[in-house]
Write a protein that holds these residues in place. Structure first.
Motif, PDB file in Angstrom:
ATOM      1  N   LEU A   1      20.267  -5.461 -42.436  1.00 40.32           N
ATOM      2  CA  LEU A   1      20.158  -5.992 -41.134  1.00 40.32           C
ATOM      3  C   LEU A   1      21.378  -6.158 -40.204  1.00 40.32           C
ATOM      4  CD1 LEU A   1      17.198  -8.523 -41.564  1.00 40.32           C
ATOM      5  CD2 LEU A   1      17.047  -6.322 -40.757  1.00 40.32           C
ATOM      6  N   VAL A   2      22.567  -6.708 -40.922  1.00 44.26           N
ATOM      7  CA  VAL A   2      23.753  -6.826 -40.197  1.00 44.26           C
ATOM      8  C   VAL A   2      24.488  -5.458 -39.885  1.00 44.26           C
ATOM      9  CG1 VAL A   2      26.040  -7.556 -40.582  1.00 44.26           C
ATOM     10  CG2 VAL A   2      24.127  -9.073 -41.426  1.00 44.26           C
ATOM     11  N   ALA A   3      24.167  -4.507 -40.781  1.00 44.73           N
ATOM     12  CA  ALA A   3      24.819  -3.100 -40.434  1.00 44.73           C
ATOM     13  C   ALA A   3      23.905  -2.531 -39.472  1.00 44.73           C
ATOM     14  CB  ALA A   3      24.661  -2.327 -41.728  1.00 44.73           C
ATOM     15  N   ALA A   4      22.656  -2.852 -39.207  1.00 43.92           N
ATOM     16  CA  ALA A   4      22.015  -2.001 -38.177  1.00 43.92           C
ATOM     17  C   ALA A   4      22.318  -2.283 -36.609  1.00 43.92           C
ATOM     18  CB  ALA A   4      20.296  -2.550 -38.178  1.00 43.92           C
ATOM     19  N   GLU A   5      22.422  -1.574 -35.832  1.00 47.02           N
ATOM     20  CA  GLU A   5      22.751  -1.593 -34.475  1.00 47.02           C
ATOM     21  C   GLU A   5      21.620  -2.323 -33.633  1.00 47.02           C
ATOM     22  OE1 GLU A   5      23.990   2.275 -33.057  1.00 47.02           O
ATOM     23  OE2 GLU A   5      25.678   2.242 -34.402  1.00 47.02           O
ATOM     24  N   GLY A   6      20.623  -2.710 -34.212  1.00 45.29           N
ATOM     25  CA  GLY A   6      19.504  -3.240 -33.249  1.00 45.29           C
ATOM     26  C   GLY A   6      18.436  -3.744 -34.200  1.00 45.29           C
ATOM     27  N   PRO A   7      17.335  -4.078 -33.446  1.00 50.01           N
ATOM     28  CA  PRO A   7      16.037  -4.570 -34.366  1.00 50.01           C
ATOM     29  C   PRO A   7      15.766  -3.535 -35.225  1.00 50.01           C
ATOM     30  CG  PRO A   7      15.813  -5.011 -32.002  1.00 50.01           C
ATOM     31  CD  PRO A   7      16.993  -4.237 -32.089  1.00 50.01           C
TER      32      PRO A   7
ATOM     33  N   GLY B   1      31.480 -18.616 -39.336  1.00 57.46           N
ATOM     34  CA  GLY B   1      32.448 -19.624 -40.109  1.00 57.46           C
ATOM     35  C   GLY B   1      33.484 -18.843 -40.875  1.00 57.46           C
ATOM     36  N   VAL B   2      32.920 -17.774 -41.615  1.00 58.47           N
ATOM     37  CA  VAL B   2      33.690 -16.931 -42.491  1.00 58.47           C
ATOM     38  C   VAL B   2      34.874 -16.380 -41.812  1.00 58.47           C
ATOM     39  CG1 VAL B   2      33.773 -14.780 -44.005  1.00 58.47           C
ATOM     40  CG2 VAL B   2      31.883 -16.341 -44.196  1.00 58.47           C
ATOM     41  N   MET B   3      34.658 -15.857 -40.685  1.00 65.42           N
ATOM     42  CA  MET B   3      35.466 -15.224 -39.821  1.00 65.42           C
ATOM     43  C   MET B   3      36.478 -16.111 -39.194  1.00 65.42           C
ATOM     44  SD  MET B   3      36.699 -12.353 -38.616  1.00 65.42           S
ATOM     45  CE  MET B   3      35.324 -11.188 -38.836  1.00 65.42           C
ATOM     46  N   MET B   4      36.102 -17.410 -38.935  1.00 62.40           N
ATOM     47  CA  MET B   4      37.201 -18.410 -38.443  1.00 62.40           C
ATOM     48  C   MET B   4      37.955 -18.877 -39.554  1.00 62.40           C
ATOM     49  SD  MET B   4      36.661 -18.871 -35.100  1.00 62.40           S
ATOM     50  CE  MET B   4      37.474 -20.377 -34.619  1.00 62.40           C
ATOM     51  N   HIS B   5      37.537 -19.131 -40.772  1.00 58.39           N
ATOM     52  CA  HIS B   5      38.273 -19.681 -41.777  1.00 58.39           C
ATOM     53  C   HIS B   5      38.745 -18.971 -42.818  1.00 58.39           C
ATOM     54  CE1 HIS B   5      37.384 -23.328 -39.346  1.00 58.39           C
ATOM     55  NE2 HIS B   5      36.094 -23.122 -39.447  1.00 58.39           N
ATOM     56  N   SER B   6      38.590 -17.608 -43.007  1.00 61.15           N
ATOM     57  CA  SER B   6      38.917 -17.017 -43.904  1.00 61.15           C
ATOM     58  C   SER B   6      40.322 -16.909 -44.097  1.00 61.15           C
ATOM     59  CB  SER B   6      38.613 -15.390 -43.815  1.00 61.15           C
ATOM     60  OG  SER B   6      39.421 -14.475 -42.853  1.00 61.15           O
TER      61      SER B   6
ATOM     62  N   HIS C   1      30.355 -12.649 -29.158  1.00 62.41           N
ATOM     63  CA  HIS C   1      29.664 -13.613 -29.443  1.00 62.41           C
ATOM     64  C   HIS C   1      28.564 -13.978 -28.870  1.00 62.41           C
ATOM     65  CE1 HIS C   1      28.402 -17.793 -31.460  1.00 62.41           C
ATOM     66  NE2 HIS C   1      27.971 -16.670 -32.382  1.00 62.41           N
ATOM     67  N   GLY C   2      27.366 -12.957 -28.938  1.00 59.75           N
ATOM     68  CA  GLY C   2      26.197 -12.943 -28.003  1.00 59.75           C
ATOM     69  C   GLY C   2      26.727 -12.269 -26.723  1.00 59.75           C
ATOM     70  N   ALA C   3      26.499 -13.204 -25.697  1.00 62.30           N
ATOM     71  CA  ALA C   3      26.756 -12.840 -24.280  1.00 62.30           C
ATOM     72  C   ALA C   3      27.991 -13.494 -23.927  1.00 62.30           C
ATOM     73  CB  ALA C   3      25.672 -12.875 -23.361  1.00 62.30           C
ATOM     74  N   GLN C   4      29.063 -13.735 -24.727  1.00 65.03           N
ATOM     75  CA  GLN C   4      30.115 -14.584 -24.443  1.00 65.03           C
ATOM     76  C   GLN C   4      31.209 -14.183 -25.445  1.00 65.03           C
ATOM     77  OE1 GLN C   4      28.756 -18.864 -25.150  1.00 65.03           O
ATOM     78  NE2 GLN C   4      29.403 -19.262 -23.147  1.00 65.03           N
ATOM     79  N   VAL C   5      32.410 -14.625 -25.127  1.00 65.03           N
ATOM     80  CA  VAL C   5      33.710 -14.270 -25.732  1.00 65.03           C
ATOM     81  C   VAL C   5      34.255 -15.510 -26.609  1.00 65.03           C
ATOM     82  CG1 VAL C   5      36.264 -13.694 -25.402  1.00 65.03           C
ATOM     83  CG2 VAL C   5      34.494 -12.781 -23.917  1.00 65.03           C
ATOM     84  N   LEU C   6      34.132 -15.302 -27.832  1.00 67.97           N
ATOM     85  CA  LEU C   6      34.614 -16.337 -28.829  1.00 67.97           C
ATOM     86  C   LEU C   6      36.023 -16.172 -29.058  1.00 67.97           C
ATOM     87  CD1 LEU C   6      33.784 -18.480 -31.004  1.00 67.97           C
ATOM     88  CD2 LEU C   6      33.546 -16.584 -32.506  1.00 67.97           C
TER      89      LEU C   6
ATOM     90  N   LEU D   1      22.384 -17.270 -40.156  1.00 64.98           N
ATOM     91  CA  LEU D   1      23.328 -16.340 -40.654  1.00 64.98           C
ATOM     92  C   LEU D   1      24.512 -16.081 -39.637  1.00 64.98           C
ATOM     93  CD1 LEU D   1      23.651 -14.220 -42.755  1.00 64.98           C
ATOM     94  CD2 LEU D   1      22.202 -12.516 -41.839  1.00 64.98           C
ATOM     95  N   ALA D   2      24.169 -15.794 -38.236  1.00 62.81           N
ATOM     96  CA  ALA D   2      25.394 -15.538 -37.487  1.00 62.81           C
ATOM     97  C   ALA D   2      26.601 -16.612 -37.424  1.00 62.81           C
ATOM     98  CB  ALA D   2      24.781 -15.600 -36.163  1.00 62.81           C
ATOM     99  N   GLN D   3      26.022 -18.194 -37.572  1.00 56.30           N
ATOM    100  CA  GLN D   3      26.955 -19.112 -37.741  1.00 56.30           C
ATOM    101  C   GLN D   3      27.849 -19.107 -39.182  1.00 56.30           C
ATOM    102  OE1 GLN D   3      27.371 -21.340 -35.173  1.00 56.30           O
ATOM    103  NE2 GLN D   3      29.108 -21.955 -36.200  1.00 56.30           N
ATOM    104  N   LEU D   4      26.961 -18.493 -40.114  1.00 54.57           N
ATOM    105  CA  LEU D   4      27.856 -18.478 -41.457  1.00 54.57           C
ATOM    106  C   LEU D   4      28.901 -17.245 -41.311  1.00 54.57           C
ATOM    107  CD1 LEU D   4      28.002 -18.868 -44.588  1.00 54.57           C
ATOM    108  CD2 LEU D   4      26.227 -17.072 -44.667  1.00 54.57           C
ATOM    109  N   GLY D   5      28.540 -16.472 -40.820  1.00 51.44           N
ATOM    110  CA  GLY D   5      29.308 -14.954 -40.323  1.00 51.44           C
ATOM    111  C   GLY D   5      30.779 -15.513 -39.472  1.00 51.44           C
TER     112      GLY D   5
END
Length: 316
Positions: free
Chosen positions: A84-90, A142-147, A174-179, A136-140
């Motif tokens: 699901l993560v690798a998919a470009e959409g639903p 967190g991994v990106m921010m603290h790796s 990040h969604g419709a915003q910049v993180l 799942l998005a929040q988990l990803g």
């Protein structure tokens, strides 16, 4: 060869570097070996019954390991999330069943459990289709921010700031915003309080426009249609058609600008961080007061920013 725990194994090290026993659900024992060579990093697992599993550690979305080759419920569920993560959409249940060669009834039970836990959700505008969920998005995130790679990225930004003399940052969509993933301030008294983890609008920031411009057109247009535009400065673009035209120009040039569109008196320039498949995974940007570095001056920073972007790409 001894290595610090948590540090990545270099791909040019052609040897077995880790062996450990892991319990399996059927109480058999599996031996996992991380084997690397000059071309690829492979994890090879051999179960007690002699079955071998191989996973491409250098490319987690290579799909070398099919779900039918995952011999425990946990691994099958994890492989479904990877799909699901690798998919470009639903992705519909029928498409998942076709791609992974598992019975629909089994997949339905797995998806129901993941949906109950907030790891996947039903796509609101697609019948019986799934996308990754907020947990799942929040988990990803967190991994990106603290790796461990964060230290490397911060060092690259620090060198860039030293060379340019202006504040630099690393961001992702990040969604419709910049993180903001990371940020390195220049030693000037005038600063914006944007720490890692902060969000800024996508339509009026250089990083946001760049990250939008590098998306597939259909995905980009969907985000633009859903935006709520606020005029933050006299230069803020609030017309979707004008923004689309700006994004077209940005995609061609692979450089985005913020000409006092987010904060009056501040200009910004952004360049993409590209992966090996020429996909934009992040943006690197520099911003400065227009009194010290007008936009024409800020654009002169682009070649050095592109060098830093190539270094940053190696940390993802």
């Amino acid at each position: 060869m001894n290595r610090e725990p948590g540090l990545p194994v270099p791909i040019d090290c052609a040897e077995t570097t880790m062996t450990e026993d892991l319990p399996d659900v059927d109480e058999t024992r599996s031996q996992i070996q991380l084997v690397t060579d000059d071309d690829i990093s492979l994890i090879t697992a051999q179960t007690a019954c002699g079955k071998r599993l191989r996973y491409n550690g250098s490319d987690p979305f290579s799909r070398m390991t099919q779900m039918k080759e995952a011999h425990t419920p946990t691994l099958r569920t994890f492989a479904l999330l990877e799909h699901l993560v690798a998919a470009e959409g639903p992705v519909s249940l029928a498409d998942i069943a076709h791609d992974v060669d598992l019975p629909k009834a089994s997949l339905h039970r797995m998806l129901a459990s993941l949906e109950a836990g907030g790891l996947v959700i039903r796509a609101p505008d697609h019948k019986n289709a799934y996308v990754i969920g907020p947990r799942l998005a929040q988990l990803g995130l967190g991994v990106m921010m603290h790796s461990g790679a964060r230290r490397l990225r911060h060092a690259i930004l620090a060198r860039l700031v030293a060379d340019l003399g202006e504040t630099c940052n690393l961001t992702m969509l990040h969604g419709a915003q910049v993180l903001y993933l990371d940020r390195m301030e220049a030693p000037w008294p005038l600063r914006l309080d944007l720490k890692p983890g902060s969000h800024v609008p996508v339509y009026c920031s250089a990083s946001g426009k760049l990250l939008l411009a590098m998306q597939a057109r259909e995905q980009r247009s969907a985000i633009v249609r859903a935006l709520k535009f606020d005029r933050l400065t006299p230069n803020t673009i609030t017309d979707p058609e004008l923004l689309e035209a700006e994004l077209d120009r940005t995609a061609r040039k692979r450089v985005a600008i913020d000409n006092e569109e987010f904060v009056v008196g501040i200009v910004c320039v952004a360049a993409p961080v590209m992966d090996l498949n020429d996909q934009c995974i992040a943006a690197i940007a520099v911003h400065a007061p227009v009194s010290r570095a007008p936009l024409s001056r800020a654009l002169e920073f682009v070649p050095r920013m592109q060098e830093a972007a190539q270094e940053l790409a190696k940390t993802f």
